[in-house]
Design an enzyme around this catalytic site. Sequence first.
Site, PDB file in Angstrom:
ATOM      1  N   THR A 106       2.934  -4.011 -41.441  1.00  0.00           N
ATOM      2  CA  THR A 106       1.798  -4.390 -40.591  1.00  0.00           C
ATOM      3  C   THR A 106       0.546  -3.613 -40.947  1.00  0.00           C
ATOM      4  OG1 THR A 106       3.261  -5.026 -38.809  1.00  0.00           O
ATOM      5  CG2 THR A 106       1.032  -4.470 -38.167  1.00  0.00           C
TER       6      THR A 106
ATOM      7  N   TYR B 248       0.656 -12.256 -36.414  1.00  0.00           N
ATOM      8  CA  TYR B 248      -0.060 -12.011 -37.666  1.00  0.00           C
ATOM      9  C   TYR B 248       0.955 -12.064 -38.797  1.00  0.00           C
ATOM     10  CZ  TYR B 248       2.216  -7.549 -37.059  1.00  0.00           C
ATOM     11  OH  TYR B 248       3.185  -6.597 -36.877  1.00  0.00           O
TER      12      TYR B 248
ATOM     13  N   THR C 246       6.870  -0.752 -39.908  1.00  0.00           N
ATOM     14  CA  THR C 246       7.451   0.200 -38.963  1.00  0.00           C
ATOM     15  C   THR C 246       8.909  -0.118 -38.610  1.00  0.00           C
ATOM     16  OG1 THR C 246       6.503  -1.072 -37.152  1.00  0.00           O
ATOM     17  CG2 THR C 246       5.272   0.863 -37.900  1.00  0.00           C
ATOM     18  N   ASP C 247       9.357  -1.356 -38.870  1.00  0.00           N
ATOM     19  CA  ASP C 247      10.697  -1.741 -38.386  1.00  0.00           C
ATOM     20  C   ASP C 247      11.814  -0.901 -39.009  1.00  0.00           C
ATOM     21  OD1 ASP C 247       9.534  -3.571 -36.767  1.00  0.00           O
ATOM     22  OD2 ASP C 247      10.123  -5.339 -37.909  1.00  0.00           O
TER      23      ASP C 247
ATOM     24  N   LYS D 191      11.634   4.271 -34.372  1.00  0.00           N
ATOM     25  CA  LYS D 191      10.804   3.309 -33.649  1.00  0.00           C
ATOM     26  C   LYS D 191      11.517   3.025 -32.336  1.00  0.00           C
ATOM     27  CE  LYS D 191       8.387  -1.096 -34.090  1.00  0.00           C
ATOM     28  NZ  LYS D 191       8.027  -2.197 -35.001  1.00  0.00           N
TER      29      LYS D 191
ATOM     30  N   GLU E 235      35.999  11.446 -26.284  1.00  0.00           N
ATOM     31  CA  GLU E 235      36.121   9.979 -26.261  1.00  0.00           C
ATOM     32  C   GLU E 235      37.234   9.457 -27.179  1.00  0.00           C
ATOM     33  OE1 GLU E 235      34.797   7.899 -24.264  1.00  0.00           O
ATOM     34  OE2 GLU E 235      33.060   8.918 -23.441  1.00  0.00           O
TER      35      GLU E 235
HETATM   36  N1  LIG Z   1       4.696  -2.957 -37.250  1.00  0.00           N
HETATM   37  C1  LIG Z   1       5.338  -3.366 -38.349  1.00  0.00           C
HETATM   38  O1  LIG Z   1       5.067  -2.877 -39.418  1.00  0.00           O
HETATM   39  C2  LIG Z   1       6.400  -4.414 -38.170  1.00  0.00           C
HETATM   40  C3  LIG Z   1       6.718  -5.270 -39.369  1.00  0.00           C
HETATM   41  N2  LIG Z   1       7.671  -6.270 -38.999  1.00  0.00           N
HETATM   42  C4  LIG Z   1       7.306  -4.465 -40.526  1.00  0.00           C
HETATM   43  O2  LIG Z   1       8.152  -3.644 -40.314  1.00  0.00           O
HETATM   44  O3  LIG Z   1       6.952  -4.703 -41.656  1.00  0.00           O
END
Ligand SMILES: NC(=O)C[C@H](N)C(=O)O
Length: 331
Positions: free
Chosen positions: A15, A29, A95-96, A168, A288
């Site tokens: 992103t 986007y 970010t994923d 994240k 556990e």
């Molecule tokens: N905020 C992001 O970057 C999410 C995007 N789907 C990615 O990981 O490329």
Amino acid sequence: QAAKPHVVVLATGGTIAGAGASAANSATYSAAKVPVDKLLAGLPELGQVARVSGEQVFQIASESFTNDHLLTLARRVSALSKQADVNGIVVTHGTDTLEETAYFLNLVVRTSKPIVVVGSMRPGTALSADGALNLYDAVSVAASQDAAGKGVLVTMNDEIQSGRDVSKSINIKTEAFKSQWGPLGMVVEGRNYWFRAPVKRHTNASEFNIDEIQSLPAVDIVYGYSNMNTTGIEAYGKAGVKALIHAGTGNGSVAAQAVPALRAVRASGVQVIRAARVPDGFVLRNAEQPDDQYDWVVSHDLRPQKARILAMVALTKAQDAKSLQRIFWEY
Ligand SMILES: NC(=O)C[C@H](N)C(=O)O
């Protein structure tokens, strides 16, 4: 005036390189659209903290990262880290799966030079886009001697986080990256301020080295939930995975019907690693489940997706559960 530190920005997409149709599009986007040259040209302030050059390594959304992408990227980071004219490296990333790549680099790149992984939650075309400041912060940290030897770092939302610990934890919001152990420091107006340092082994102190890793073994994840069936465990066992991460409920607990299935795959040679689907806390050995008796490993405080990264790296050197458990305590 002394020459500014040289920071190389390796762009992989996400992103932070995304673009939407209108400034009101913060969530709708396309990721991975803007090339690195344009990203850097749009941020002339970078010149105040470093001499910056850019390389486009990939242009993808990070949910599509594969082991091949990890290997290619880590090899490039390692090669750059050995260049005398490079002082720091920044990786721009979606970010994923940013936390997985950051942890992988933290485990396998043998350097004390700063490596910073950065992304954004909104595309650069959006109102209040967060990518420009996150990138400015990343370059500032990568240019700083204070960041040396602290492992792979992540700069998001003014914070400096350990690539090992951070995840994240929220979608939509810009304060998305959190660690239960807290950030290591903060970046303000291009200066980094530190409050703590990681204690787990990383980078220069790692026994792993990307220069010696040719490929990564298959490691997958099964999720624990009420009424869980064993189809996934059996399928992964048949597919020949080398390790299976069990993202268990609570303290990494395992449903009664899943225990024999996991013991059966372990008996066939698959390593079983007990993690938890709960975001924070950590999994205790022999609580556990009798891990000693079953020859299982616990993931310590690593979330399932991070346990998968460490298991793949660990299996390039260690084959028995005892050695794997030692590695899970140390890294
Ligand atoms: N905020 C992001 O970057 C999410 C995007 N789907 C990615 O990981 O490329």
